[in-house]
Design an enzyme around this catalytic site. Sequence first.
Site, PDB file in Angstrom:
ATOM      1  N   ASN A  66       0.803  -1.079   0.029  1.00 10.71           N
ATOM      2  CA  ASN A  66       0.091  -0.068  -0.114  1.00 10.71           C
ATOM      3  C   ASN A  66       0.903   1.286   0.002  1.00 10.71           C
ATOM      4  O   ASN A  66       0.250   2.292   0.036  1.00 10.71           O
ATOM      5  CB  ASN A  66      -0.954  -0.058   1.322  1.00 10.71           C
ATOM      6  CG  ASN A  66      -2.155  -0.859   1.134  1.00 10.71           C
ATOM      7  OD1 ASN A  66      -2.883  -0.623   0.183  1.00 10.71           O
ATOM      8  ND2 ASN A  66      -2.054  -1.999   1.750  1.00 10.71           N
ATOM      9  N   ARG A 122       6.499  -9.225  24.300  1.00 10.83           N
ATOM     10  CA  ARG A 122       5.595  -8.336  23.309  1.00 10.83           C
ATOM     11  C   ARG A 122       5.805  -6.980  23.745  1.00 10.83           C
ATOM     12  O   ARG A 122       5.871  -6.109  23.181  1.00 10.83           O
ATOM     13  CB  ARG A 122       4.358  -8.842  23.507  1.00 10.83           C
ATOM     14  CG  ARG A 122       3.732  -9.018  22.083  1.00 10.83           C
ATOM     15  CD  ARG A 122       2.304  -9.598  22.101  1.00 10.83           C
ATOM     16  NE  ARG A 122       2.162 -10.992  21.572  1.00 10.83           N
ATOM     17  CZ  ARG A 122       2.265 -11.288  20.185  1.00 10.83           C
ATOM     18  NH1 ARG A 122       2.509 -10.171  19.415  1.00 10.83           N
ATOM     19  NH2 ARG A 122       2.270 -12.445  19.933  1.00 10.83           N
ATOM     20  N   LEU A 151      -0.481  -5.946  18.511  1.00  5.15           N
ATOM     21  CA  LEU A 151      -0.134  -5.005  19.555  1.00  5.15           C
ATOM     22  C   LEU A 151      -0.553  -5.158  20.804  1.00  5.15           C
ATOM     23  O   LEU A 151      -1.838  -5.751  21.045  1.00  5.15           O
ATOM     24  CB  LEU A 151      -0.428  -3.814  18.936  1.00  5.15           C
ATOM     25  CG  LEU A 151       0.258  -3.720  17.395  1.00  5.15           C
ATOM     26  CD1 LEU A 151      -0.453  -2.507  16.775  1.00  5.15           C
ATOM     27  CD2 LEU A 151       1.646  -3.262  17.443  1.00  5.15           C
ATOM     28  N   ASN A 182      -5.645   0.909  10.430  1.00  4.74           N
ATOM     29  CA  ASN A 182      -5.241  -0.205   9.834  1.00  4.74           C
ATOM     30  C   ASN A 182      -6.134  -0.550   8.548  1.00  4.74           C
ATOM     31  O   ASN A 182      -7.245  -0.024   8.430  1.00  4.74           O
ATOM     32  CB  ASN A 182      -5.450  -1.559  10.848  1.00  4.74           C
ATOM     33  CG  ASN A 182      -5.015  -2.708  10.334  1.00  4.74           C
ATOM     34  OD1 ASN A 182      -3.852  -2.812   9.639  1.00  4.74           O
ATOM     35  ND2 ASN A 182      -5.608  -3.948  10.432  1.00  4.74           N
ATOM     36  N   HIS A 192      -7.413  -3.939   6.600  1.00  2.00           N
ATOM     37  CA  HIS A 192      -7.445  -5.251   6.726  1.00  2.00           C
ATOM     38  C   HIS A 192      -8.268  -5.877   5.747  1.00  2.00           C
ATOM     39  O   HIS A 192      -9.195  -5.479   5.308  1.00  2.00           O
ATOM     40  CB  HIS A 192      -8.508  -5.663   8.191  1.00  2.00           C
ATOM     41  CG  HIS A 192      -8.696  -7.288   8.612  1.00  2.00           C
ATOM     42  ND1 HIS A 192      -7.731  -8.000   8.861  1.00  2.00           N
ATOM     43  CD2 HIS A 192      -9.545  -7.881   7.956  1.00  2.00           C
ATOM     44  CE1 HIS A 192      -8.194  -9.087   9.083  1.00  2.00           C
ATOM     45  NE2 HIS A 192      -9.277  -9.174   8.698  1.00  2.00           N
ATOM     46  N   ASP A 226      -8.674  -6.292  14.972  1.00  2.00           N
ATOM     47  CA  ASP A 226      -9.551  -6.011  13.501  1.00  2.00           C
ATOM     48  C   ASP A 226     -10.971  -5.602  14.017  1.00  2.00           C
ATOM     49  O   ASP A 226     -11.853  -5.978  13.188  1.00  2.00           O
ATOM     50  CB  ASP A 226      -9.515  -7.302  12.845  1.00  2.00           C
ATOM     51  CG  ASP A 226      -7.980  -7.796  12.385  1.00  2.00           C
ATOM     52  OD1 ASP A 226      -7.204  -6.808  12.235  1.00  2.00           O
ATOM     53  OD2 ASP A 226      -7.917  -8.788  12.218  1.00  2.00           O
TER      54      ASP A 226
HETATM   55  C1  GRF Z   1      -2.763  -6.354   2.579  1.00  4.16           C
HETATM   56  O1  GRF Z   1      -3.909  -7.253   2.439  1.00  4.16           O
HETATM   57  C2  GRF Z   1      -3.523  -5.562   3.914  1.00  4.16           C
HETATM   58  O2  GRF Z   1      -4.942  -5.688   3.929  1.00  4.16           O
HETATM   59  C3  GRF Z   1      -2.993  -6.409   4.844  1.00  4.16           C
HETATM   60  O3  GRF Z   1      -1.786  -6.723   4.542  1.00  4.16           O
HETATM   61  C4  GRF Z   1      -1.720  -6.917   3.072  1.00  4.16           C
HETATM   62  C5  GRF Z   1      -0.509  -6.119   2.658  1.00  4.16           C
HETATM   63  O4  GRF Z   1       0.690  -6.286   2.970  1.00  4.16           O
HETATM   64  N1  GRF Z   1      -3.054  -5.781   6.310  1.00  4.16           N
HETATM   65  P1  GRF Z   1       2.053  -6.491   2.114  1.00  4.16           P
HETATM   66  O5  GRF Z   1       2.466  -4.947   2.187  1.00  4.16           O
HETATM   67  O6  GRF Z   1       1.862  -6.784   0.685  1.00  4.16           O
HETATM   68  O7  GRF Z   1       2.991  -7.148   2.735  1.00  4.16           O
END
Ligand code: GRF
Length: 210
Positions: free
Chosen positions: A14, A65, A93, A107, A109, A145
């Site tokens: 992302n 942790r 976390l 986040n 998800h 989540d």
């Molecule tokens: C995505 O599916 C996102 O929704 C989740 O992790 C994935 C991205 O991970 N939280 P990455 O950046 O491809 O390792």
Amino acid sequence: MKRLVILISGRGSNLPSIFEACERECWPAQIVGVIGNRPGAAGLDVARAHGIAPQVVDHKLFASREAFDAALAEAIDAHRPDLVVLAGFMRVLTAGFVERYAGRMVNIHPSLLPAFTGLHTHRRAIEAGCKLAGATVHYVTPELDFGPIVAQAAVPVEPGDDEAALAARVLDAERRLYPTALRWIVRERVSIDAASGLVTQLDGEPQWLR
Ligand code: GRF
């Protein structure tokens, strides 16, 4: 200017869309740090490609942790962030860590929450016979989540989809979803109702994409 710190564990899928939207749409925001928990994660190179020297806080070097979360918080706080953005950050976390960033940590998800919290969301959606899957951007609360939902993207589950095919389709939607939600947040175009925890987009923009 809002200061954003992004946390990753893996590919940083992302990151490009967030960096690009921040610049193209002139967000009143700056990505000031990218922190990973795995040395060698591909996403660290993505950060470098966007002019950020990423940091690593390797969870394997900590006995608990709590100790890891304390070191992570120290690294985050050095950036004086307004918003902490989890982008494929695969660590559970501690409640103390989540409380520290209450209302300023989001986040993404890969499911239409509250369905399919946790791992293997795509496989589970296919096995359940879902005809729609998707992704959710939400504020982070101690329950995994589960926090207030900012926006969701829905995609079809096509006949014959395997986990990889569905994951790719969802990820493609995430590349539009996450920048949209972050733009609203940095421009202060969302409000969270304190009693219900429901998030409203103040300009009436649809909080779902497809
Ligand atoms: C995505 O599916 C996102 O929704 C989740 O992790 C994935 C991205 O991970 N939280 P990455 O950046 O491809 O390792």
